[in-house]
Motif scaffolding. Structure first.
Motif, PDB file in Angstrom:
ATOM      1  N   SER A 359       0.824  -1.211   0.000  1.00 39.28           N
ATOM      2  CA  SER A 359       0.000   0.000   0.000  1.00 39.28           C
ATOM      3  C   SER A 359       0.858   1.260   0.000  1.00 39.28           C
ATOM      4  CB  SER A 359      -0.930   0.003   1.214  1.00 39.28           C
ATOM      5  OG  SER A 359      -0.173  -0.049   2.426  1.00 39.28           O
ATOM      6  N   LYS A 360       2.079   1.148   0.499  1.00 43.64           N
ATOM      7  CA  LYS A 360       2.976   2.307   0.531  1.00 43.64           C
ATOM      8  C   LYS A 360       3.686   2.516  -0.803  1.00 43.64           C
ATOM      9  CE  LYS A 360       7.021   4.121   2.980  1.00 43.64           C
ATOM     10  NZ  LYS A 360       8.000   3.873   4.075  1.00 43.64           N
ATOM     11  N   ASN A 361       4.065   1.410  -1.471  1.00 40.09           N
ATOM     12  CA  ASN A 361       4.909   1.507  -2.670  1.00 40.09           C
ATOM     13  C   ASN A 361       4.129   1.482  -3.970  1.00 40.09           C
ATOM     14  OD1 ASN A 361       7.238   1.510  -1.020  1.00 40.09           O
ATOM     15  ND2 ASN A 361       7.261  -0.732  -0.964  1.00 40.09           N
ATOM     16  N   MET A 362       2.892   1.025  -3.946  1.00 38.39           N
ATOM     17  CA  MET A 362       2.113   0.941  -5.183  1.00 38.39           C
ATOM     18  C   MET A 362       1.221   2.164  -5.324  1.00 38.39           C
ATOM     19  SD  MET A 362       1.024  -3.110  -5.374  1.00 38.39           S
ATOM     20  CE  MET A 362      -0.120  -2.744  -6.712  1.00 38.39           C
ATOM     21  N   ALA A 363       1.399   2.895  -6.430  1.00 40.97           N
ATOM     22  CA  ALA A 363       0.540   4.040  -6.732  1.00 40.97           C
ATOM     23  C   ALA A 363      -0.601   3.561  -7.607  1.00 40.97           C
ATOM     24  CB  ALA A 363       1.338   5.135  -7.426  1.00 40.97           C
ATOM     25  N   GLY A 364      -1.717   3.212  -6.981  1.00 40.05           N
ATOM     26  CA  GLY A 364      -2.826   2.651  -7.732  1.00 40.05           C
ATOM     27  C   GLY A 364      -2.544   1.203  -8.079  1.00 40.05           C
ATOM     28  N   GLY A 365      -3.317   0.686  -9.018  1.00 39.60           N
ATOM     29  CA  GLY A 365      -3.121  -0.684  -9.439  1.00 39.60           C
ATOM     30  C   GLY A 365      -4.082  -1.635  -8.759  1.00 39.60           C
ATOM     31  N   LEU A 366      -3.683  -2.890  -8.679  1.00 38.31           N
ATOM     32  CA  LEU A 366      -4.526  -3.955  -8.150  1.00 38.31           C
ATOM     33  C   LEU A 366      -3.767  -4.707  -7.068  1.00 38.31           C
ATOM     34  CD1 LEU A 366      -7.041  -5.883  -8.305  1.00 38.31           C
ATOM     35  CD2 LEU A 366      -5.781  -7.146 -10.076  1.00 38.31           C
ATOM     36  N   ILE A 367      -4.378  -4.863  -5.907  1.00 38.46           N
ATOM     37  CA  ILE A 367      -3.832  -5.700  -4.838  1.00 38.46           C
ATOM     38  C   ILE A 367      -4.798  -6.851  -4.611  1.00 38.46           C
ATOM     39  CG2 ILE A 367      -3.328  -5.840  -2.368  1.00 38.46           C
ATOM     40  CD1 ILE A 367      -2.177  -3.093  -2.443  1.00 38.46           C
ATOM     41  N   VAL A 368      -4.269  -8.076  -4.662  1.00 41.13           N
ATOM     42  CA  VAL A 368      -5.066  -9.283  -4.475  1.00 41.13           C
ATOM     43  C   VAL A 368      -4.850  -9.772  -3.050  1.00 41.13           C
ATOM     44  CG1 VAL A 368      -5.625 -11.559  -5.370  1.00 41.13           C
ATOM     45  CG2 VAL A 368      -4.732  -9.808  -6.914  1.00 41.13           C
ATOM     46  N   TRP A 369      -5.942  -9.988  -2.342  1.00 45.05           N
ATOM     47  CA  TRP A 369      -5.895 -10.379  -0.926  1.00 45.05           C
ATOM     48  C   TRP A 369      -6.466 -11.778  -0.780  1.00 45.05           C
ATOM     49  CZ3 TRP A 369      -8.454  -7.028   3.522  1.00 45.05           C
ATOM     50  CH2 TRP A 369      -8.181  -7.636   4.761  1.00 45.05           C
ATOM     51  N   PRO A 370      -5.622 -12.813  -0.738  1.00 42.32           N
ATOM     52  CA  PRO A 370      -6.126 -14.164  -0.481  1.00 42.32           C
ATOM     53  C   PRO A 370      -6.541 -14.323   0.975  1.00 42.32           C
ATOM     54  CG  PRO A 370      -3.742 -14.180  -0.610  1.00 42.32           C
ATOM     55  CD  PRO A 370      -4.167 -12.789  -0.951  1.00 42.32           C
ATOM     56  N   ASP A 371      -7.429 -15.266   1.230  1.00 41.84           N
ATOM     57  CA  ASP A 371      -7.967 -15.430   2.578  1.00 41.84           C
ATOM     58  C   ASP A 371      -6.910 -15.890   3.576  1.00 41.84           C
ATOM     59  OD1 ASP A 371     -10.437 -15.562   4.312  1.00 41.84           O
ATOM     60  OD2 ASP A 371      -9.732 -17.643   4.492  1.00 41.84           O
ATOM     61  N   SER A 372      -5.842 -16.520   3.096  1.00 40.56           N
ATOM     62  CA  SER A 372      -4.817 -17.025   4.013  1.00 40.56           C
ATOM     63  C   SER A 372      -4.005 -15.908   4.660  1.00 40.56           C
ATOM     64  CB  SER A 372      -3.866 -17.973   3.273  1.00 40.56           C
ATOM     65  OG  SER A 372      -3.194 -17.280   2.241  1.00 40.56           O
ATOM     66  N   TYR A 373      -4.052 -14.702   4.087  1.00 41.21           N
ATOM     67  CA  TYR A 373      -3.287 -13.582   4.642  1.00 41.21           C
ATOM     68  C   TYR A 373      -4.115 -12.924   5.741  1.00 41.21           C
ATOM     69  CZ  TYR A 373      -0.378  -9.400   4.892  1.00 41.21           C
ATOM     70  OH  TYR A 373       0.460  -8.402   5.330  1.00 41.21           O
ATOM     71  N   LEU A 374      -3.610 -12.986   6.969  1.00 37.50           N
ATOM     72  CA  LEU A 374      -4.287 -12.387   8.117  1.00 37.50           C
ATOM     73  C   LEU A 374      -3.745 -10.980   8.334  1.00 37.50           C
ATOM     74  CD1 LEU A 374      -4.265 -15.458  10.550  1.00 37.50           C
ATOM     75  CD2 LEU A 374      -6.109 -14.686   9.044  1.00 37.50           C
ATOM     76  N   ALA A 375      -4.558  -9.991   8.039  1.00 34.53           N
ATOM     77  CA  ALA A 375      -4.147  -8.596   8.177  1.00 34.53           C
ATOM     78  C   ALA A 375      -4.588  -8.055   9.535  1.00 34.53           C
ATOM     79  CB  ALA A 375      -4.751  -7.753   7.057  1.00 34.53           C
ATOM     80  N   ASN A 376      -3.687  -7.341  10.219  1.00 35.45           N
ATOM     81  CA  ASN A 376      -4.045  -6.720  11.492  1.00 35.45           C
ATOM     82  C   ASN A 376      -4.762  -5.397  11.238  1.00 35.45           C
ATOM     83  OD1 ASN A 376      -2.001  -4.825  10.892  1.00 35.45           O
ATOM     84  ND2 ASN A 376      -0.452  -6.092  11.929  1.00 35.45           N
ATOM     85  N   ASP A 377      -5.110  -4.709  12.329  1.00 32.48           N
ATOM     86  CA  ASP A 377      -5.888  -3.475  12.185  1.00 32.48           C
ATOM     87  C   ASP A 377      -5.116  -2.399  11.430  1.00 32.48           C
ATOM     88  OD1 ASP A 377      -7.912  -4.679  13.548  1.00 32.48           O
ATOM     89  OD2 ASP A 377      -7.387  -3.832  15.510  1.00 32.48           O
ATOM     90  N   GLU A 378      -3.802  -2.302  11.675  1.00 34.28           N
ATOM     91  CA  GLU A 378      -3.008  -1.290  10.987  1.00 34.28           C
ATOM     92  C   GLU A 378      -2.950  -1.569   9.489  1.00 34.28           C
ATOM     93  OE1 GLU A 378       0.778  -1.090  12.788  1.00 34.28           O
ATOM     94  OE2 GLU A 378       0.045  -0.309  14.720  1.00 34.28           O
TER      95      GLU A 378
END
Length: 909
Positions: A359-378
């Motif tokens: 999110s810091k290095n990509m200016a726009g584009g597409l980010i794919v979030w698979p269910d196996s990735y556990l993201a914290n609140d930050e």
């Protein structure tokens, strides 16, 4: 041009000097006198004139026996008919090979010509050979060259040459020629396999070469008519294009192909050139759903760079995948990010990392979030801000999404926290199929795929705007893909998992298209670059139009880049700006055409065409004739000694003579028959190789395996049948003991049915032999062939590999060997570490890089009568050991206990 006959073993010709001696010996050894039984009273007669005299051998029988020796000598001399009429001399050889981008359409004929020249001298190891290429290599920036090597070493080098994606550097070739030829006392025979070019630069190199010997310049007359794609664009009504050719002396119809990202032809038409016309500009009307799939246009059926136009917005998309590390290990087959990465790699190179980094290095584009990735609140907050700024967030459902506690604000719709199953132990339902695509989705123009089965999904809560948010539905009208705008960006949810536990969506053929179409509308590509923007080369094109990832960090000013000629410093390829926008540089729009070979190259004194065919060997034919005449002589001698009148036996002798004289022709004709047309023999073992798409390499694989099979049949109990080139998608692989798979630059990653069939083959006792053909690269880094193998066959699941030790059963499965040479020597051999005991110790996979088929193919006269060169002999022995291992397993593994067994026998005695 007239063909030229030479002898590859000319010293045998001196044996013809012994023919007069043989004639004298035949006169001194007449036939034995005929025995007649008569009464002893005849001895009382003193008339010596009646005594029998030795009978002299008839003249025709002497000629027959001289003919036997004559044909035997011719067979041992190995006469060869040179295809292009090149005379054999004892002058050292210099091969100059143009390997620029315009050499690709005639590359096979160019290499065949070089091979035919070198085959004249394969038995003369003392003859020095130089090889000089004219286009620099991307990794080194230097010309590929060999100095003072043997013909065999030069042969191995040129068999692995490839044309480059830019033009030749004749100034560098002038310097290299001086370094190779200067300060030698030789008068060189110089063969220049050319492609044309600017006459002034050609003249400079020609003059330098002429200082050291006579120069023969080879070319293809058709190369002056080469076409190129000089412009193409899309519009709502179809495709616009400009196809050019170099000279317009005749009418011509050129096929034009529209291809998708997978290389499949989606549309085809012809472009007609009238006499004198050098360019055709036209508009190709196509349906929008077809235009959306077009990734490139190609003029002519041959996939070469000059004839191909690559569109932007396809290869350099800004796509990220949320994962802790790049999914490239075998255990990651259970990881949903693995399937996403494989699909994205079909059209671009993804960035894999954590949410905070992407999110810091990509200016726009597409980010794919698979269910196996556990993201914290930050991380969730960072992804939310990134999406609102204009990015597209693609999420996949799964167990973690169902078990998430609290409000999930990164979803396009509200969902039920219990999944829906269509089949199972307590469910009599069947998997659901994909229904229609909605008009507001990026997939409105695509037909619904019929090969996707969904067994479990996350249900969306019904709301008033659920129809507006639904992009893809199942047949029962429940949403499969939903989307909602969020700030300047959007969130997209696939209501099933990214692995194959809930569906086979991510392993379907449609999945890469699904990601590609979404990325194209997500701001990851397609923006118009400012002329003053700085861009960096992401992927460059080789001479056959294949994408190769660039490791350079060179930055170009876009305006300056557009004005630069095609070169190694500014190659054709995909360039990307820091903002994510891309620019595709095509070779046809910047390549400078060659001059007219017929008028501008007046200084070339000896111009020849490339070889049309290969050399023809007659040694075996003459040996068969000699053997047949020898048997005929034996029959005639037997009849004469028995007193049989030859007139009575004449019909039998005549039939016997005709049979043996036609046998060599039948043998020669049979050697030209394709293996596919031969009738399958009962109990015969067929050898097979994987079709690579490279016609030259496939021909080498076929010829090499044919020679190996014939020799194995002569030396072992193996009943060799045929050689078959197999396609893993359509052919039954399980009938072959092993599959030979050489790596070539044209191959792409296997998936779908091909992967399933190959996995089934190695899981059920098959042996897959990978030949990376790159043992000449001796650095500690991963070699090009190994990297290609990872790309092509990385989807296969097999155990870890380890180097073959001296106690491995392959070293004694037939011959006792410790080395595994091919065209190269010294490269390590790797085998699967833990072979399945159910298959008697046969590993599923063997990997090496010595280019075995190339050396097997050199054994053209493999047989009992012939002595093979040492390296070829060792390569054939390894091939036989490999075959015996595949057929018999570890039956010789107990030889390791021979010493103990012998000790016990001696003790018992």
């Amino acid at each position: 041009m007239d063909s030229f006959l030479f002898f590859s073993n000319p010293l045998a010709i001196f044996l013809t000097m012994s023919l007069p001696v043989i004639w004298l010996l035949l006169r001194m050894m007449p036939l034995q006198p005929k025995r007649i039984f008569f009464p002893a009273i005849q001895l009382l007669k003193k008339n010596r004139e009646d005594q029998p005299k030795p009978r002299d051998i008839p003249l025709w029988l002497k000629i027959l026996r001289i003919a036997i020796f004559f044909f035997l000598i011719l067979g041992l001399a190995k006469p060869v008919l040179q295809a292009d009429g090149t005379e054999r001399t004892l002058q050292p050889i210099t091969l100059v090979i143009d390997n620029g981008v315009d050499a690709a359409p005639f590359w096979d004929r160019r290499l065949r010509t070089a091979e035919n020249i070198l085959k004249l001298y394969m038995d003369v190891d003392e003859l020095p050979v130089n090889v000089i290429t004219t286009a620099p290599e991307y990794d080194t920036g230097e010309l590929g060259a060999l100095k003072m090597v043997t013909p065999r070493q030069a042969m191995s080098f040129i068999q692995n040459l490839s044309p480059q994606g830019w033009g030749p550097d004749y100034d560098a070739a002038v310097r290299t020629a001086g370094e190779h030829l200067y300060q030698t006392d030789y008068i060189w025979q110089i063969h220049w396999l050319g492609s044309g070019g600017h006459a002034e630069k050609i003249s400079n190199l020609y003059n330098r070469l002429s200082d050291y010997g006579d120069v023969i310049y080879y070319h293809d007359p058709a190369m002056n008519m080469n076409v190129s794609m000089t412009y193409a664009s899309r519009d709502p009504n179809g495709l616009n294009f400009v196809v050019s050719r170099r000279y317009g002396d005749e009418d011509a119809d050129i096929p034009l192909f529209a291809l998708n990202a997978d290389g499949d032809i989606v549309a085809q038409r012809n472009v007609s050139f009238s006499h004198g016309r050098l360019a055709v500009e036209g508009q190709w009307e196509l349906p929008k759903e077809v235009v959306d799939q077009v990734d490139r246009l190609r003029a002519t059926a041959t996939p070469t760079l000059l004839q191909t136009w690559n569109f932007s917005n396809r290869a350099d998309m800004n796509i990220g995948i949320l994962a802790r590390e790049m999914p490239d290990q075998k255990q990651d087959y259970l990881n949903d990010s693995f399937y996403i990465a494989r699909a994205v790699e079909a059209f671009t190179q993804p960035t894999v990392g954590r949410a905070a980094d992407l999110s810091k290095n990509m200016a726009g584009g597409l980010i794919v979030w698979p269910d196996s990735y556990l993201a914290n609140d930050e991380e969730r907050e960072a992804l939310s801000e990134w999406t609102e700024a204009g990015g597209t967030l693609l999420r996949f459902a799964g167990v973690n999404m169902l078990n998430f506690e609290g409000e999930d604000r990164l979803l396009p719709v509200e969902i039920y926290r219990s999944g829906r199953r269509f089949e199972g132990a307590m469910n009599w339902g069947t998997p659901a199929r994909v229904g229609a695509f909605s008009a507001q989705s990026p997939y409105a123009s695509y037909p619904a795929p019929q090969d996707i089965n969904v067994t479990q999904q996350v249900l969306a809560r019904p709301t008033l705007d659920i129809d507006e948010k639904t992009w893809v539905r199942l047949e029962d009208e429940t949403p499969l893909v939903t989307a909602q705008e969020k700030g300047n960006g959007q969130i997209v949810l696939v209501h099933t998992s990214a692995d194959n536990s809930w569906s086979d969506f991510t392993i379907s053929k449609f999945f890469p298209t699904f990601l590609n179409a979404l990325a194209a509308t997500s701001g990851s590509a397609g923006a118009i670059l400012n002329e003053t923007a700085n861009v960096k080369l992401a992927q460059y094109f080789d001479a056959f139009g294949q994408d190769i990832v660039s490791q350079r960090n060179t930055t170009y000013d876009l305006r300056q880049l557009k004005s630069m000629p095609l070169s190694i410093d500014a190659p054709a390829g995909h360039y990307v700006a820091a903002s994510g926008e891309d620019y595709t540089r095509n070779a046809g729009q910047v390549f400078e055409a060659v001059d007219n070979l017929d008028t501008d190259y007046y200084f070339l004194e000896d111009i020849r065409a490339f070889s049309e065919g290969e050399n023809t060997t007659f040694g075996v034919i003459f040996l068969i004739i000699a053997l047949g005449l020898f048997v005929l002589d034996a029959v005639i001698t037997f009849l004469l000694l028995r007193g049989v009148k030859l007139r009575r036996a004449l019909p039998v002798l005549l039939f016997f003579t005709i049979f043996h004289l036609t046998l060599p022709t039948a043998v020669l004709a049979q050697s030209d028959i394709s293996s596919d047309s031969l009738t399958a023999q009962e109990n015969a073992v067929d050898f097979a190789y994987i079709i690579t798409g490279n016609e030259r390499q496939d021909a080498i694989s076929r010829k090499g395996l044919e020679n190996l099979g014939r020799l194995a049949k002569q030396r072992t109990t193996i009943e060799f049948g045929n050689v078959k080139g197999v396609d893993p998608v359509r052919d039954d692989l399980n009938i072959y003991p092993f599959l030979y798979w050489p790596m070539t630059s044209e191959q792409t990653a296997i998936d779908g049915l091909a992967r399933e069939n190959l996995q089934d083959y190695i899981d059920n006792g098959g042996l897959l032999v990978f030949d990376t053909r790159d043992a000449r690269f001796t650095s500690g880094d991963i070699t090009p062939g190994q990297d290609k193998m990872r790309t092509v066959a990385g989807a296969l699941d097999f155990a870890a590999m380890s180097p073959v030790g001296k106690d491995h059963v392959i070293n004694r499965s037939y011959y006792l060997i410790q080395e595994y040479p091919g065209a190269y020597t010294g490269g390590p051999l790797w085998a699967e570490q833990s072979a399945d005991i159910d298959y008697d110790g046969v590993p599923s996979v063997i990997v090496g890089g010595n280019d075995w088929a190339a050396e097997w193919a050199n054994a053209e006269n493999a047989g009992v009568v012939f002595t093979l060169p040492p390296q070829t002999e060792q390569a054939m022995r390894f091939g036989i050991n490999l075959t015996m291992l595949a057929l018999t397993g570890s039956y010789k593994a107990d030889q390791i206990h021979v010493d103990n067994i012998l000790d016990r026998i001696e003790t018992n005695d």
